[in-house]
Design an enzyme around this catalytic site. Structure first.
Site, PDB file in Angstrom:
ATOM      1  N   LYS A  55       0.832  -1.215   0.000  1.00  0.00           N
ATOM      2  CA  LYS A  55       0.000   0.000   0.000  1.00  0.00           C
ATOM      3  C   LYS A  55       0.860   1.255   0.000  1.00  0.00           C
ATOM      4  CE  LYS A  55      -4.312  -1.730   1.915  1.00  0.00           C
ATOM      5  NZ  LYS A  55      -5.255  -1.752   3.022  1.00  0.00           N
ATOM      6  N   LYS A  69     -11.385  -4.210  -4.034  1.00  0.00           N
ATOM      7  CA  LYS A  69     -12.411  -3.178  -4.204  1.00  0.00           C
ATOM      8  C   LYS A  69     -11.820  -1.831  -4.596  1.00  0.00           C
ATOM      9  CE  LYS A  69     -13.507  -3.604   0.730  1.00  0.00           C
ATOM     10  NZ  LYS A  69     -12.305  -3.526   1.503  1.00  0.00           N
ATOM     11  N   LYS A  92      -4.691  -9.797  -6.793  1.00  0.00           N
ATOM     12  CA  LYS A  92      -5.919 -10.058  -6.040  1.00  0.00           C
ATOM     13  C   LYS A  92      -7.074  -9.192  -6.552  1.00  0.00           C
ATOM     14  CE  LYS A  92      -6.505  -7.976  -2.087  1.00  0.00           C
ATOM     15  NZ  LYS A  92      -6.574  -7.460  -0.722  1.00  0.00           N
TER      16      LYS A  92
END
Ligand code: TYM
Length: 335
Positions: A117, A202, A199
């Site tokens: 991230k 969202k 992956k």
């Protein structure tokens, strides 16, 4: 006299940081629903976690309510489980501070999700993003949870929660239950439909990469049809062919058939047939969720009632743990 049977406890959560995907459904929500009859369950909307990435405040507020509605729409019964919004239970941040003092900088530096991230959001590598797994450990340990049903991407965080709990217990005497991850093989890691080496997430900017739980049947069929595969045209559960492998995993998780059974069912048939079947099965599974979601979101008062009652119940249990922890670490508590 009736013997009181204590059920084992479950805690899990999802961040209201976007529209929930098929990955969230298969990796988490579907299992949460399946586990509710045998366990005492606490399911949380992790809004504190969500602000580690930039959020539009009005959207976050809206999504928190919608995420709760979605939990219920997935068949999780508010009469059986405790639903709550993380920021409504202040003990999460209280315990997080104490646990942070039992967590090593090096441990947090090794978290792959933090590395990932911080690379993707290089303009906002905030301290919350770094200490995120400590808050997650607090979420779990506050409720003395035995089991944590999650997707594979959360495995490392749960390992850390276990390490923190063991360290605290060793330093201050037995305090926390050591939690275990509950990860199902077929739904552990649902991958992007456009880049099956990543992956399904969202926060993916490409909407074709994800099936959202609330997508229409048409959208689902289209996305499955366009899913990236390979040129071999043989349906097989072969991890070396990630696109088709992912679709097999999805079909297998939705139907309960093993990967081998799926391969046998589609032997000699092309990808077109298989993709259509995956799309249909997916749309059929999600249609009732979408209908129930529409009904629930029309009744805000009902959802608010659930979150208030849930916060009260969660807080009562969480406070017991915080009081115990405060006493053990030596915080002065007047009588
Ligand atoms: P989050 O919001 O990213 O995802 C919610 C749940 O969905 C699972 N999941 C997936 N499973 C399979 N395939 C995928 N592509 C996929 N994408 C997401 C996640 O593993 C998760 O179970 N840190 C957590 C939220 C959290 C939490 C907790 C979880 C906060 N506190 C305490 C368990 C216990 C997260 O970001 O999940």
């Amino acid at each position: 006299m009736d013997a009181q049977v204590f059920k084992k406890r479950i805690l899990s959560a999802a961040q209201p940081s976007g529209n929930l995907t098929l990955g969230n459904y298969l990796g988490a929500l579907k299992n949460w629903a399946d586990l509710q009859k045998d366990f005492e369950c606490f399911y949380c909307v992790a809004d504190l976690h969500a602000i580690t990435l930039k959020q539009e405040p009005s959207l976050l507020r809206q999504r928190s309510l919608q995420t709760l509605a979605l939990y219920i729409a997935c068949g999780i019964d508010p009469q059986k489980v405790t639903f709550f919004i993380q920021s409504h239970v202040p003990q999460h941040t209280q315990l997080s501070w104490v646990l942070g003092c039992s967590t090593m900088f090096g441990e947090l530096s090794r978290m792959t999700q933090f590395k990932d991230k911080s690379q993707r959001h290089a303009d906002n590598i905030n301290v919350g993003l770094f200490t995120y797994p400590v808050l997650m450990a607090a979420d779990i340990l506050l409720y003395q949870a035995n089991l944590v049903p999650v997707g594979d991407d959360q495995r490392q965080h749960i390992e850390l929660a276990r390490d923190i709990a063991k360290r605290f217990n060793a330093n201050y005497s037995e305090t926390f239950t050591i939690p275990e991850a509950y990860i199902l093989k077929s739904s552990a890691r649902i991958m992007s439909l456009q880049d099956p080496t990543r992956k399904m997430s969202k926060s993916d900017p490409n909407p074709s990469a994800c099936i959202f739980i609330l997508d229409s049947k048409d959208e689902i069929l289209k996305k499955c049809k366009r899913a990236v595969t390979d040129s071999e045209a043989v349906v097989a559960a072969d991890p070396a062919r990630p696109g088709i492998y992912n679709l097999v995993q999805i079909y297998s998780a939705l139907t309960g058939k093993s990967a081998e059974e799926v391969a046998a069912e589609f032997a000699g048939r092309g990808y077109g047939d298989f993709k259509a079947a995956v799309g249909e099965t997916c749309a059929d599974a999600l249609a009732p969720v979408r209908e129930e979601y529409a009904r629930l979101t029309a009744d805000k008062a009902y959802l608010e009632e659930i979150m208030k009652n849930g916060a009260e119940k969660a807080s009562y249990i969480a406070q017991k743990t915080v009081s115990k922890v405060y006493r053990k670490v030596g915080f002065y508590q007047p009588r």
